[in-house]
Write an enzyme that holds these catalytic residues in place. Structure first.
Site, short mmCIF file in Angstrom:
data_model
loop_
_atom_site.label_atom_id
_atom_site.label_comp_id
_atom_site.label_asym_id
_atom_site.label_seq_id
_atom_site.Cartn_x
_atom_site.Cartn_y
_atom_site.Cartn_z
N GLU A 29 63.88 9.37 29.95
CA GLU A 29 64.69 8.51 30.81
C GLU A 29 64.00 7.17 31.07
O GLU A 29 64.63 6.12 31.04
CB GLU A 29 64.95 9.25 32.14
N ASP A 30 62.69 7.21 31.30
CA ASP A 30 62.00 6.01 31.82
C ASP A 30 61.02 5.35 30.85
O ASP A 30 60.42 4.33 31.20
CB ASP A 30 61.24 6.35 33.11
#
Ligand code: MN
Length: 746
Positions: A101-102
């Site tokens: 996600e990051d």
């Protein structure tokens, strides 16, 4: 005797994690390994360390809003999972849960480094992270919860997600008020109920109290102050009660561990709201919990309590006999204490206590078989299955591999671009989705984008799909849609529109038909007022002239019939029996209105038409057919191979789709010609074939064909359908001496 817990020191009302200094992430990780070794001494922790190093490398330059290094978050999530006694895969997932996600890491990369199982779990958590519930309305909360669970293929994904959420809630104070509010609301509406459903009481309680603190700060402060005010007297009171209970239970020989506790703020708040009282009016802020060794002793302890203090009627709840859907079991009672204060007592066994606190997580830790009580709630049946599987499975890794679940196999949860959740039946199409939004959106739908990509309208939607419908005003539904839509709503709306457009066609046909007939008879329709026409319509039971035209177009009446009513002085009523030769009714007698359920031929999408088999090709059940709206005689059904069809169908507007209704007892007369050698016994053989197939012979005629030295047998037989006819024909062809068999159309 069970070990008696020391009187627990007052727990801080809300544990809030202080930020972790940068140099301590490594230390935090070694503590995690220590924690795991305590309950999984034999597990290889090398992959876990690898996951830690990997995640730390990719999160390296990131910090959280608290200023601490980002990596502190995944490590703390893994700690929470270790507290739940989860397996190593779950904790690897915990450490890696934010890398896709990051950071620049992909799921494929995770798969290469850590294997399929971890990759699947990380992918699952990442998918959930992409969902934005902020715009979901409150009444949709249940749909969102179900969707979230439906998207989870591996139950460990939800455990990691809950641990993630729990740590975020513990560190919520560092965020802006808006984000705080949004996350807290999502927590109380979505995640706490999921924890509850999974029976994870401890996680649920903490999530609720943390969220409550942010959502209702004033109410929270007031309740905490009230609890604090009375803490001393409450503690004193609980201490006394506890001693009394201990002594009584000991005298009865019931082993027990007793916890006295003050209720948590959110449950007090709910009580205030439910009973519409103020905090001063809440007396049972206190609760006593008795944990004993057997179900029998639970009831024995209840007897002891009720002997000592008066129970409040209606407050005794037996969740042992009837467990809650999440498998929670306990006896609850409220009694009136020595000075008139009421307090609640919960009684349960050790095992019930474990289930209440940890829910599904409890099943990771304790592998001994247990008798799962029957839960009524169908939705939770899978949980019971998990327990049952677990009982049969010795190896915990094997148990883990059975954790792939499909919680709501009959539904699919989808989103509008604005975040509204639409629950549709499994395999629903974008058309169903469009109709679920609004019937206009459905009717004018020309295309759909799923997750930003254009898809065919007949494709099946999947959980979590964000669906965008492309519309074009003026567009009308297609009949083909009926072939794949899954919702009754879409089906009915499509049918409705199709019927309406067929009606418009029928009105047009009816009007032109009447005009043509009028010209033929020299009736000047233009001179006949609208009022006169409506009178005629009324005579046929219609309120509008339009309805009469439609009936004419559908073939319920002939134009001449109508004209004889409009201008009786010019047009005489049709003489009976002057029906066109070509048109033969389905059943004997005049063309009849088809009856629901036993119709021989069905017109797709329309129930209200005259239908008959065209005499030119005389189609029989099972043959490919096509319908043609005649002038005034209803729908003629032709065989698709009928030569007349080619001529008729120049008027494509009048072509109509038809299909055979389910097979009935109807039989169809068919004429057959058999060319044979001229030899004795031939007729006998032919008729015995017909007899074997129980086909009724209407007529049979044999003639010697002088030209070809053979014989010709012509017959008319009743057959049920195309299949039976084919069987007959091939049986006759097998008779030696039969040269050819053909079906005669006229
Ligand atoms: Mn996270």
């Amino acid at each position: 005797m069970l070990p008696e817990s020391a009187s627990a020191p007052d727990p801080p009302l809300l544990p809030v994690s202080p930020p972790v200094p940068p140099d301590t992430v490594g230390k935090l990780y070694s503590e995690l390994e220590d924690k795991i070794r305590e309950y999984r001494p034999k597990d290889d922790l090398a992959p876990l360390r690898k996951a830690f190093e990997f995640a730390r490398r990719y999160h390296q330059d990131q910090t959280r809003d608290s200023g601490e290094p980002y990596m502190a978050h995944p490590v703390m999530v893994a700690h929470i999972l270790a507290d739940m006694r989860m397996d190593v895969v779950a904790m690897e997932t915990g450490l890696l849960h934010d890398v896709v996600e990051d950071t620049s890491v992909t799921v494929d990369q995770v798969r290469k480094e850590f294997g399929d199982e971890v990759a699947r779990c990380v992918d699952g958590v990442t998918k959930l992270a992409k969902l934005d519930f902020s715009s979901a309305e409150e009444r949709q909360a249940e749909s969102v919860r179900k969707m979230l669970l439906a998207m989870v293929e591996d139950i460990r994904v939800i455990m990691v997600k809950l641990a993630d959420r729990l740590h975020n809630m513990r560190t919520l104070g560092y965020l802006s008020p808006e984000r705080r509010e949004r996350i807290a609301r999502e927590t109380i509406e979505i995640y706490a109920p999921i924890a509850h459903r999974l029976g994870m009481g401890k996680v649920r309680n903490e999530l609720e109290d943390l969220a409550f603190q942010h959502l209702e700060p004033d109410a929270y402060k007031e309740i905490v102050a009230a609890i604090e005010n009375r803490r001393h007297s409450n503690q004193e009171f609980l201490g006394e009660i506890r001693q009394t209970v201990e002594a009584e239970l000991r005298r009865e020989g019931i082993p027990a561990r007793i916890d006295g506790r003050v209720k948590r703020p959110y449950s007090v708040f709910q009580k205030l709201r439910r009973q519409k009282i103020t905090v001063d009016q809440v007396y049972d802020l206190m609760a006593l919990r008795i944990v004993t060794d057997s179900v029998k002793n639970c009831y024995a302890a209840l007897g002891v309590i009720h002997n000592k203090w008066r129970p409040i009627p209606g407050r005794i709840k037996d969740f042992i006999a009837i467990p809650r859907p999440n498998l929670y079991q306990s006896l609850h009672t409220s009694v009136v204490g020595p000075q008139g204060q009421t307090f609640e007592v919960q009684i349960r066994t050790e095992e019930m206590h474990r289930i209440a606190e940890e829910g599904i997580a409890a099943h990771w830790k304790y592998k001994e078989g247990r008798k799962g009580p029957a839960a009524d709630d169908q939705r939770i049946t899978w949980l019971r299955h998990l327990i049952e599987w677990q009982r049969d499975v010795q190896d915990s890794t094997e148990f883990m591999s059975t954790l792939k679940v499909d919680l709501y196999p009959e539904e699919v949860y989808t989103f509008t671009p604005r975040g509204k959740v639409l629950v549709l039946p499994r395999d629903a199409s974008p058309i169903d989705f469009a109709y679920a939004i609004h019937s206009d959106v459905g009717a004018t739908c020309t295309g759909a984008k799923v997750n930003g990509r254009i898809v065919p309208l007949r494709s099946a939607l999947k959980n979590g799909d964000v669906v965008e419908i492309v519309t074009q005003s003026g567009h009308v539904p297609s009949k083909d849609w009926l072939g794949f839509v899954k919702t009754a709503r879409a089906r009915n709306k499509i049918k409705h529109v199709i019927n309406a457009s067929e009606r418009i066609k029928a009105i047009d046909i009816g009007e032109k038909y009447l005009e043509k007939e009028a010209r033929r008879f020299g009736v000047q329709l233009g001179k006949i007022g609208k009022g006169e026409l409506e009178k005629t319509a009324a005579a046929y039971g219609y309120s509008k002239a339009e309805d009469l035209y439609a009936a004419l177009g559908y073939g319920r009446y002939s134009a001449r019939q109508i004209l004889s009513k409009i201008a009786p002085e010019i047009v005489a009523e049709e003489a009976p029996g002057s029906k066109p030769v070509l048109e033969v009714p389905v059943q004997s007698g005049a063309p009849g209105r088809q009856h629901d359920g036993d119709a021989v031929v069905k017109v797709r999408g329309i129930d209200d038409l005259l239908v008959y088999r065209a005499g030119c090709c005389n189609p029989i059940h099972g043959e490919a057919i096509v319908g043609y709206v005649t002038r005034g005689k209803g729908v003629a059904v032709h065989s698709k191979t009928c030569p007349n069809v080619q001529n008729l169908m120049y008027d494509a507007e009048r072509k109509i789709e038809v299909e055979w209704a389910r097979a009935g007892d109807d039989s169809f007369p068919v004429r057959i010609a058999v060319h044979t050698d001229d030899r004795p016994g031939m007729l006998n053989q032919l008729t015995s074939v017909l007899f074997d197939e129980s086909a009724n012979i209407r007529s049979l005629e044999a003639k010697t064909n002088l030209d070809h030295e053979g014989a010709l047998v012509e017959m008319t037989v009743d057959v049920r359908d195309k299949k039976q006819l084919e069987k007959l024909v091939s049986a006759m062809r097998r008779i030696s001496g039969v040269r050819d068999v053909e079906r005669l159309l006229h």
